[in-house]
Design an enzyme around this catalytic site. Structure first.
Site, PDB file in Angstrom:
ATOM      1  N   ASP A  22       0.762  -1.277   0.015  1.00 20.54           N
ATOM      2  CA  ASP A  22       0.106  -0.374   0.003  1.00 20.54           C
ATOM      3  C   ASP A  22       0.815   1.682   0.040  1.00 20.54           C
ATOM      4  O   ASP A  22       1.005   2.130   1.099  1.00 20.54           O
ATOM      5  CB  ASP A  22      -0.921   0.261   1.339  1.00 20.54           C
ATOM      6  CG  ASP A  22      -1.950  -0.976   1.464  1.00 20.54           C
ATOM      7  OD1 ASP A  22      -2.004  -1.478   0.383  1.00 20.54           O
ATOM      8  OD2 ASP A  22      -2.144  -1.143   2.584  1.00 20.54           O
ATOM      9  N   LYS A  25       1.474   2.241  -5.237  1.00 16.51           N
ATOM     10  CA  LYS A  25       2.418   1.472  -6.696  1.00 16.51           C
ATOM     11  C   LYS A  25       0.712   1.671  -7.175  1.00 16.51           C
ATOM     12  O   LYS A  25       2.030   2.093  -8.909  1.00 16.51           O
ATOM     13  CB  LYS A  25       2.628  -0.005  -6.612  1.00 16.51           C
ATOM     14  CG  LYS A  25       3.651  -0.313  -5.281  1.00 16.51           C
ATOM     15  CD  LYS A  25       3.553  -1.963  -5.272  1.00 16.51           C
ATOM     16  CE  LYS A  25       2.113  -2.479  -4.682  1.00 16.51           C
ATOM     17  NZ  LYS A  25       1.762  -2.205  -2.557  1.00 16.51           N
ATOM     18  N   GLY A  49      -4.111  -4.347  -3.738  1.00 15.83           N
ATOM     19  CA  GLY A  49      -5.821  -3.048  -4.034  1.00 15.83           C
ATOM     20  C   GLY A  49      -4.900  -1.824  -4.621  1.00 15.83           C
ATOM     21  O   GLY A  49      -4.076  -1.203  -3.496  1.00 15.83           O
ATOM     22  N   HIS A  50      -4.913  -1.855  -5.936  1.00 14.29           N
ATOM     23  CA  HIS A  50      -3.931  -0.369  -6.365  1.00 14.29           C
ATOM     24  C   HIS A  50      -4.945   1.398  -6.644  1.00 14.29           C
ATOM     25  O   HIS A  50      -5.671   0.830  -8.204  1.00 14.29           O
ATOM     26  CB  HIS A  50      -2.651  -0.844  -7.522  1.00 14.29           C
ATOM     27  CG  HIS A  50      -1.684  -2.168  -7.271  1.00 14.29           C
ATOM     28  ND1 HIS A  50      -0.898  -2.356  -8.174  1.00 14.29           N
ATOM     29  CD2 HIS A  50      -1.805  -2.641  -5.810  1.00 14.29           C
ATOM     30  CE1 HIS A  50      -0.247  -3.923  -7.038  1.00 14.29           C
ATOM     31  NE2 HIS A  50      -1.148  -3.426  -5.821  1.00 14.29           N
ATOM     32  N   ARG A 152       2.385 -28.729  -7.664  1.00 18.51           N
ATOM     33  CA  ARG A 152       2.035 -29.448  -8.404  1.00 18.51           C
ATOM     34  C   ARG A 152       1.243 -29.767  -9.313  1.00 18.51           C
ATOM     35  O   ARG A 152       0.333 -30.799  -9.528  1.00 18.51           O
ATOM     36  CB  ARG A 152       2.920 -29.992  -9.154  1.00 18.51           C
ATOM     37  CG  ARG A 152       4.280 -29.714  -8.959  1.00 18.51           C
ATOM     38  CD  ARG A 152       5.817 -30.334  -9.495  1.00 18.51           C
ATOM     39  NE  ARG A 152       5.686 -30.888  -8.003  1.00 18.51           N
ATOM     40  CZ  ARG A 152       6.592 -32.374  -7.404  1.00 18.51           C
ATOM     41  NH1 ARG A 152       8.023 -32.476  -8.447  1.00 18.51           N
ATOM     42  NH2 ARG A 152       7.271 -32.654  -6.304  1.00 18.51           N
ATOM     43  N   GLN A 231       2.019  -5.676  -3.388  1.00 16.52           N
ATOM     44  CA  GLN A 231       2.312  -6.494  -1.719  1.00 16.52           C
ATOM     45  C   GLN A 231       3.374  -5.517  -1.629  1.00 16.52           C
ATOM     46  O   GLN A 231       3.322  -4.236  -2.212  1.00 16.52           O
ATOM     47  CB  GLN A 231       2.823  -7.373  -1.440  1.00 16.52           C
ATOM     48  CG  GLN A 231       1.494  -8.307  -1.322  1.00 16.52           C
ATOM     49  CD  GLN A 231       0.970  -8.658  -2.928  1.00 16.52           C
ATOM     50  OE1 GLN A 231       1.029  -9.471  -3.823  1.00 16.52           O
ATOM     51  NE2 GLN A 231      -0.534  -8.446  -2.921  1.00 16.52           N
ATOM     52  N   THR A 246       2.995 -12.573   2.132  1.00 17.79           N
ATOM     53  CA  THR A 246       2.330 -13.532   1.778  1.00 17.79           C
ATOM     54  C   THR A 246       2.972 -14.254   0.824  1.00 17.79           C
ATOM     55  O   THR A 246       3.804 -14.641   1.334  1.00 17.79           O
ATOM     56  CB  THR A 246       1.596 -11.683   0.177  1.00 17.79           C
ATOM     57  OG1 THR A 246       0.823 -12.517  -0.429  1.00 17.79           O
ATOM     58  CG2 THR A 246       2.860 -11.823  -0.962  1.00 17.79           C
TER      59      THR A 246
HETATM   60  P1  GDP Z   1      -1.214   0.253  -3.315  1.00 20.17           P
HETATM   61  O1  GDP Z   1      -1.684  -1.229  -2.910  1.00 20.17           O
HETATM   62  O2  GDP Z   1       0.766   0.228  -3.184  1.00 20.17           O
HETATM   63  O3  GDP Z   1      -1.319   1.184  -4.815  1.00 20.17           O
HETATM   64  O4  GDP Z   1      -1.567   1.301  -2.278  1.00 20.17           O
HETATM   65  P2  GDP Z   1      -3.566   1.412  -2.447  1.00 20.17           P
HETATM   66  O5  GDP Z   1      -4.218   2.184  -3.575  1.00 20.17           O
HETATM   67  O6  GDP Z   1      -3.417   0.208  -1.731  1.00 20.17           O
HETATM   68  O7  GDP Z   1      -2.507   2.727  -1.022  1.00 20.17           O
HETATM   69  C1  GDP Z   1      -2.507   3.939  -1.772  1.00 20.17           C
HETATM   70  C2  GDP Z   1      -3.677   4.656  -0.879  1.00 20.17           C
HETATM   71  O8  GDP Z   1      -2.843   6.561  -0.939  1.00 20.17           O
HETATM   72  C3  GDP Z   1      -4.639   5.159  -1.770  1.00 20.17           C
HETATM   73  O9  GDP Z   1      -5.739   6.064  -1.379  1.00 20.17           O
HETATM   74  C4  GDP Z   1      -3.955   6.515  -2.827  1.00 20.17           C
HETATM   75  O10 GDP Z   1      -5.599   7.007  -2.952  1.00 20.17           O
HETATM   76  C5  GDP Z   1      -3.016   7.298  -1.900  1.00 20.17           C
HETATM   77  N1  GDP Z   1      -1.954   7.864  -2.130  1.00 20.17           N
HETATM   78  C6  GDP Z   1      -1.285   7.992  -3.149  1.00 20.17           C
HETATM   79  N2  GDP Z   1      -0.376   8.655  -3.088  1.00 20.17           N
HETATM   80  C7  GDP Z   1      -0.937   9.920  -2.286  1.00 20.17           C
HETATM   81  C8  GDP Z   1      -0.288  11.013  -1.655  1.00 20.17           C
HETATM   82  O11 GDP Z   1       1.300  11.435  -2.463  1.00 20.17           O
HETATM   83  N3  GDP Z   1      -0.438  11.628  -0.881  1.00 20.17           N
HETATM   84  C9  GDP Z   1      -1.650  10.897  -0.096  1.00 20.17           C
HETATM   85  N4  GDP Z   1      -2.348  11.759   0.800  1.00 20.17           N
HETATM   86  N5  GDP Z   1      -2.195   9.974  -0.315  1.00 20.17           N
HETATM   87  C10 GDP Z   1      -1.389   9.279  -1.604  1.00 20.17           C
HETATM   88  P1  IMO Z   2      -1.056  -4.039  -2.479  1.00 21.52           P
HETATM   89  O1  IMO Z   2      -0.073  -4.534  -3.906  1.00 21.52           O
HETATM   90  C1  IMO Z   2      -1.364  -4.956   1.556  1.00 21.52           C
HETATM   91  C2  IMO Z   2      -1.519  -9.225   2.999  1.00 21.52           C
HETATM   92  C3  IMO Z   2      -2.548  -9.158   4.159  1.00 21.52           C
HETATM   93  C4  IMO Z   2      -1.860 -10.350   5.542  1.00 21.52           C
HETATM   94  C5  IMO Z   2      -0.698 -10.954   4.423  1.00 21.52           C
HETATM   95  C6  IMO Z   2      -0.954 -11.775   3.604  1.00 21.52           C
HETATM   96  O2  IMO Z   2      -2.498  -3.340  -2.783  1.00 21.52           O
HETATM   97  O3  IMO Z   2       0.160  -2.978  -1.644  1.00 21.52           O
HETATM   98  P2  IMO Z   2      -2.197 -12.833   1.392  1.00 21.52           P
HETATM   99  O4  IMO Z   2      -3.486 -12.255   1.418  1.00 21.52           O
HETATM  100  O5  IMO Z   2      -1.802 -12.051   0.309  1.00 21.52           O
HETATM  101  O6  IMO Z   2      -1.728 -14.659   2.146  1.00 21.52           O
HETATM  102  O7  IMO Z   2      -2.678 -11.777   3.309  1.00 21.52           O
HETATM  103  O8  IMO Z   2      -0.537  -9.908   3.076  1.00 21.52           O
HETATM  104  N1  IMO Z   2      -1.527  -8.192   2.580  1.00 21.52           N
HETATM  105  C7  IMO Z   2      -0.958  -7.009   1.937  1.00 21.52           C
HETATM  106  N2  IMO Z   2      -0.955  -5.935   2.715  1.00 21.52           N
HETATM  107  N3  IMO Z   2      -1.009  -4.399   0.465  1.00 21.52           N
HETATM  108  C8  IMO Z   2      -1.699  -5.682   0.076  1.00 21.52           C
HETATM  109  O9  IMO Z   2      -1.574  -5.634  -1.174  1.00 21.52           O
HETATM  110  C9  IMO Z   2      -0.800  -6.905   0.356  1.00 21.52           C
HETATM  111  N4  IMO Z   2      -1.430  -7.729  -0.231  1.00 21.52           N
HETATM  112  C10 IMO Z   2      -1.585  -9.112   1.003  1.00 21.52           C
HETATM  113  O10 IMO Z   2      -2.732  -8.455   5.091  1.00 21.52           O
HETATM  114  O11 IMO Z   2      -1.101  -9.176   6.064  1.00 21.52           O
HETATM  115 MG    MG Z   3      -3.131  -1.889  -1.872  1.00 24.18          MG
END
Ligand code: GDP
Ligand code: IMO
Ligand code: MG
Length: 430
Positions: A22, A25, A49-50, A152, A231, A246
């Protein structure tokens, strides 16, 4: 000296997370995608969740690469990904509602493994059986699907086109049923199964390709490839905080096995880190703030999981973990996100080492979760002014520049971009 020709073949850059996921990315891949021809996911599945913004609209992608909203870019779901057809179908509908032609720009490797409804049930059953020791999985069936890959047994996207697919499915489902019986898990999955088979018909209509030839042909044509990680490095199956990780290699090495790309094709490894740190799910987190400062980070940063909605655990930036991530990934550039979230803080702490068993260390130990780890902090004054509207490095407060400079010097890798808001245009190049 390397011959100049070798450089010409280095056409793949990677964007991946340096923390526990999170890091932002999705936004960063969407931003950089305009400079590439192909964006490819190489691991993970719908646990990701991107988040990105298309105009004012927020979109969260779980399976489809984050380059999908940039016009005329090809997106590939690589062999290293585990694919849930139901999530994919739903996501394709969302993406198509923005006018994106998925027939033209989404390709799926025939070697990607399928997540079955029983994988999801097994994930849930395994987590329930762990009680207090649960991993905090996203319950998307990730670990059971990767277990079937390494064991496998798994079914792959390419198998869908085989006339014996249903027989193979029934065989695997039976195996899973025995495991579920062992867990005394008896939730009815028949409605999930119905939806799954419907989604398979949809999946069959998409572009299913031999991913490794597809991507290497693009490279040999001189196309630029961006590999998108899911992740974060500290959730890597080998180098993360095992067992609270993960089930895939989230680090740059995963690009080679997850797409079929040779290591010498990789040029930049762009690591994304927040200006602080978060983690969702269980497991060690040395700089976690279980106090009002942590609450404030969560509130201002809106730190709630994009996949599960769970509140994210929040804390200060951890340079021990970041240095480790830079090492195992070979990070060449850093993007620091969510710098604007720190605008309101009078003081900021940066973790520079750990005290473990009375000894100071700058290394990630074998089992962080079994040790009492006390972070050592260096305190910095906050800049205490809004920065989200700033677009040039020169205009940033000097205290923010000092914060960035300290991290650069510590890591020996430069922060090349600062993201200061969730919007597409909220990014500063240094
Ligand atoms: P990802 O999984 O790495 O793609 O990240 P997520 O989408 O799960 O979480 C990042 C959150 O931070 C999302 O709600 C984005 O909209 C938000 N976000 C990304 N960059 C910035 C930033 O520079 N500032 C703020 N305030 N929010 C950001
Ligand atoms: P993005 O791509 C944050 C965490 C879960 C749990 C562990 C294992 O959005 O950054 P899993 O479902 O993979 O078996 O869970 O990894 N986890 C993440 N935490 N961002 C993610 O993806 C994650 N994907 C898995 O919360 O602790
Ligand atoms: Mg995410």
């Amino acid at each position: 000296m390397y011959p100049e020709t070798d450089k010409i073949h280095a056409m793949v850059d990677v964007i991946l997370g340096l923390q526990w996921g999170d890091e932002g990315k999705g936004k960063i891949v969407d931003y950089f995608a305009k400079d590439y021809d192909l964006v490819a996911r190489f691991q993970g599945g719908p646990n990701a969740g991107h988040t990105l913004y298309v105009g004012e609209k927020k979109v969260v992608l779980h399976q489809i690469p984050s380059g999908v909203f940039q016009p005329d870019k090809i997106n590939l779901i690589g062999n290293g990904v585990v694919l849930d057809p139901v999530t994919l179908k739903r996501e394709c509908d969302t993406v198509a509602s923005f006018g994106v032609d998925l027939k033209k720009n989404l390709f799926i490797s025939e070697r990607a493994h399928l997540i079955l409804p029983t994988h999801r049930a097994l994930d849930k059953a395994a987590e329930l059986s762990k009680g207090q020791q649960k991993i905090g999985s996203t319950l998307k069936g990730i670990a059971p699907a990767y277990m079937d890959k390494t064991g496998r047994n798994g079914l792959r996207v390419g198998d869908l086109l085989d006339k014996n697919f249903t027989t193979a499915y029934i065989k695997l489902r039976l195996k899973h049923q025995k495991l579920l019986d062992n867990f005394a898990f008896n939730e009815d999955i028949s409605s999930m199964e119905e939806e799954w088979f419907e989604a398979l018909e949809f999946l069959k209509q998409l572009n299913i390709v031999n991913g490794e030839y597809f991507v290497n042909e693009q490279i040999s044509k001189g196309k630029r490839v961006l590999a998108e990680g899911a992740q974060g490095s500290m959730l890597d199956i080998d180098f993360g905080t095992f067992p609270f990780v993960t089930s895939s290699n989230t680090i740059s090495a995963g690009v080679c096995s997850g797409l079929g790309i040779a290591p010498q094709k990789i040029r930049d490894v762009i690591g994304v880190t927040k200006a602080y740190c978060t983690r969702v799910g269980s497991g060690p987190f040395p700089t976690e703030l279980e106090n009002e400062k942590g609450e404030e980070l969560r509130k201002i940063g809106n730190e709630f999981g994009a996949t599960t909605g769970r509140p994210r655990r929040c804390g200060w930036i951890d340079l021990v973990a970041l240095q480790f991530a830079c090492m195992v990934n070979g990070v060449t550039k850093i993007v620091m996100t969510k710098a604007d979230v720190l605008d309101a803080f009078a003081e900021l702490d940066i973790c520079t080492s750990y005290i473990i068993n009375g000894k100071e260390s700058r290394e990630i130990p074998f089992r962080l979760d079994r040790l009492k780890v006390e972070p050592v902090y260096q305190t910095f004054p906050g800049w205490n002014q809004p920065t989200d509207a700033i677009r040039s490095f020169n205009d940033l407060p000097s205290k923010m520049k000092s914060y960035v400079e300290f991290i650069n010097n510590f890591l020996g890798v430069n922060i090349n971009y600062i993201s200061n808001g969730p919007g597409r245009e909220q990014i500063i190049s240094i």
